[in-house]
Design an enzyme around this catalytic site. Structure first.
Site, PDB file in Angstrom:
ATOM      1  CG  HIS A 159      -8.584  -2.787  -2.460  1.00  0.00           C
ATOM      2  ND1 HIS A 159      -9.486  -2.157  -3.290  1.00  0.00           N
ATOM      3  CD2 HIS A 159      -8.501  -2.025  -1.342  1.00  0.00           C
ATOM      4  CE1 HIS A 159      -9.935  -1.054  -2.690  1.00  0.00           C
ATOM      5  NE2 HIS A 159      -9.357  -0.959  -1.493  1.00  0.00           N
ATOM      6  CG  HIS A 163      -6.961  -2.608   3.087  1.00  0.00           C
ATOM      7  ND1 HIS A 163      -6.225  -1.465   2.879  1.00  0.00           N
ATOM      8  CD2 HIS A 163      -8.177  -2.373   2.515  1.00  0.00           C
ATOM      9  CE1 HIS A 163      -6.953  -0.582   2.226  1.00  0.00           C
ATOM     10  NE2 HIS A 163      -8.156  -1.102   1.995  1.00  0.00           N
ATOM     11  CG  ASP A 180      -2.046   1.007   1.091  1.00  0.00           C
ATOM     12  OD1 ASP A 180      -3.206   0.575   0.968  1.00  0.00           O
ATOM     13  OD2 ASP A 180      -1.773   2.228   1.115  1.00  0.00           O
ATOM     14  CG  ASN A 230     -12.773  -0.416   3.389  1.00  0.00           C
ATOM     15  OD1 ASN A 230     -13.328  -0.725   4.432  1.00  0.00           O
ATOM     16  ND2 ASN A 230     -11.592   0.183   3.355  1.00  0.00           N
ATOM     17  CG  HIS A 275      -9.610  -3.731  -9.165  1.00  0.00           C
ATOM     18  ND1 HIS A 275      -9.613  -4.048 -10.517  1.00  0.00           N
ATOM     19  CD2 HIS A 275      -9.127  -4.823  -8.521  1.00  0.00           C
ATOM     20  CE1 HIS A 275      -9.146  -5.273 -10.676  1.00  0.00           C
ATOM     21  NE2 HIS A 275      -8.829  -5.770  -9.475  1.00  0.00           N
TER      22      HIS A 275
HETATM   23  P1  AMP Z   1      -9.865   1.636   0.135  1.00  0.00           P
HETATM   24  O1  AMP Z   1     -10.195   2.861   0.923  1.00  0.00           O
HETATM   25  O2  AMP Z   1     -10.249   0.359   0.831  1.00  0.00           O
HETATM   26  O3  AMP Z   1     -10.428   1.708  -1.286  1.00  0.00           O
HETATM   27  O4  AMP Z   1      -8.300   1.571   0.048  1.00  0.00           O
HETATM   28  C1  AMP Z   1      -7.557   2.067  -1.022  1.00  0.00           C
HETATM   29  C2  AMP Z   1      -6.098   1.897  -0.668  1.00  0.00           C
HETATM   30  O5  AMP Z   1      -5.343   2.018  -1.859  1.00  0.00           O
HETATM   31  C3  AMP Z   1      -5.553   2.931   0.312  1.00  0.00           C
HETATM   32  O6  AMP Z   1      -5.013   2.267   1.455  1.00  0.00           O
HETATM   33  C4  AMP Z   1      -4.470   3.657  -0.492  1.00  0.00           C
HETATM   34  O7  AMP Z   1      -3.362   4.025   0.285  1.00  0.00           O
HETATM   35  C5  AMP Z   1      -4.114   2.616  -1.532  1.00  0.00           C
HETATM   36  N1  AMP Z   1      -3.549   3.133  -2.781  1.00  0.00           N
HETATM   37  C6  AMP Z   1      -4.042   4.119  -3.557  1.00  0.00           C
HETATM   38  N2  AMP Z   1      -3.272   4.283  -4.642  1.00  0.00           N
HETATM   39  C7  AMP Z   1      -2.275   3.383  -4.553  1.00  0.00           C
HETATM   40  C8  AMP Z   1      -1.147   3.053  -5.366  1.00  0.00           C
HETATM   41  N3  AMP Z   1      -0.888   3.707  -6.510  1.00  0.00           N
HETATM   42  N4  AMP Z   1      -0.327   2.058  -4.964  1.00  0.00           N
HETATM   43  C9  AMP Z   1      -0.578   1.397  -3.802  1.00  0.00           C
HETATM   44  N5  AMP Z   1      -1.620   1.652  -3.002  1.00  0.00           N
HETATM   45  C10 AMP Z   1      -2.463   2.635  -3.358  1.00  0.00           C
END
Ligand code: AMP
Length: 121
Positions: A104, A106, A33, A91, A102
């Site tokens: 994911h 965590h 992340d 989430n 998309h």
């Molecule tokens: P969510 O709020 O569950 O959609 O989490 C999105 C996550 O994506 C956050 O923890 C961000 O820090 C992470 N994120 C956003 N852009 C990138 C990126 N380019 N590379 C890695 N993580 C990212």
């Protein structure tokens, strides 16, 4: 709603923006992340175009599902948090404050993580 091909994780999957890969196979990509919330903070994404867990759990193939869940075990062992403990969070949609459309997972660990939910709204 249709899957947004322009979301940031779709761009990572297409190689249009970089990521720090932790693990990859035919079905999933796991990467660091960019804004870690714990000493270990890895995101696991399916390579298919699934916006959230609802889409994935109802439409993904058995192979995709097995790989997605299987990747958790691989990642926590690679990051050596399998014995100390870790948390997985997905989430989904507005109320969860999902930012990237998309799917994911965590994977968080490396310290005591505190309560499950923030008290703030
Ligand atoms: P969510 O709020 O569950 O959609 O989490 C999105 C996550 O994506 C956050 O923890 C961000 O820090 C992470 N994120 C956003 N852009 C990138 C990126 N380019 N590379 C890695 N993580 C990212």
């Amino acid at each position: 709603m249709a899957y947004d091909q322009k979301n940031i994780f779709a761009k990572i999957l297409r190689g249009q923006i970089p990521c720090e890969t932790v693990y990859e196979d035919d079905y999933v990509l796991a990467f660091e992340d960019i804004n870690p919330q714990a000493p270990v903070h890895v995101l696991i994404i399916p390579k298919g175009p699934y916006e959230n867990m609802t889409e994935f759990s109802t439409k993904a193939t058995s192979e995709e599902k097995a790989a997605f869940i299987g990747a958790i075990g691989v990642v926590v062992k690679l990051k050596e948090i399998d014995e100390s403990g870790y948390r997985t969070i997905v989430n989904n949609g507005d109320d969860s404050m999902q930012e990237v459309p998309h799917l994911h997972i965590h994977v968080l660990g490396g310290r005591r993580l505190g309560g499950l939910l923030s008290s703030s709204v």
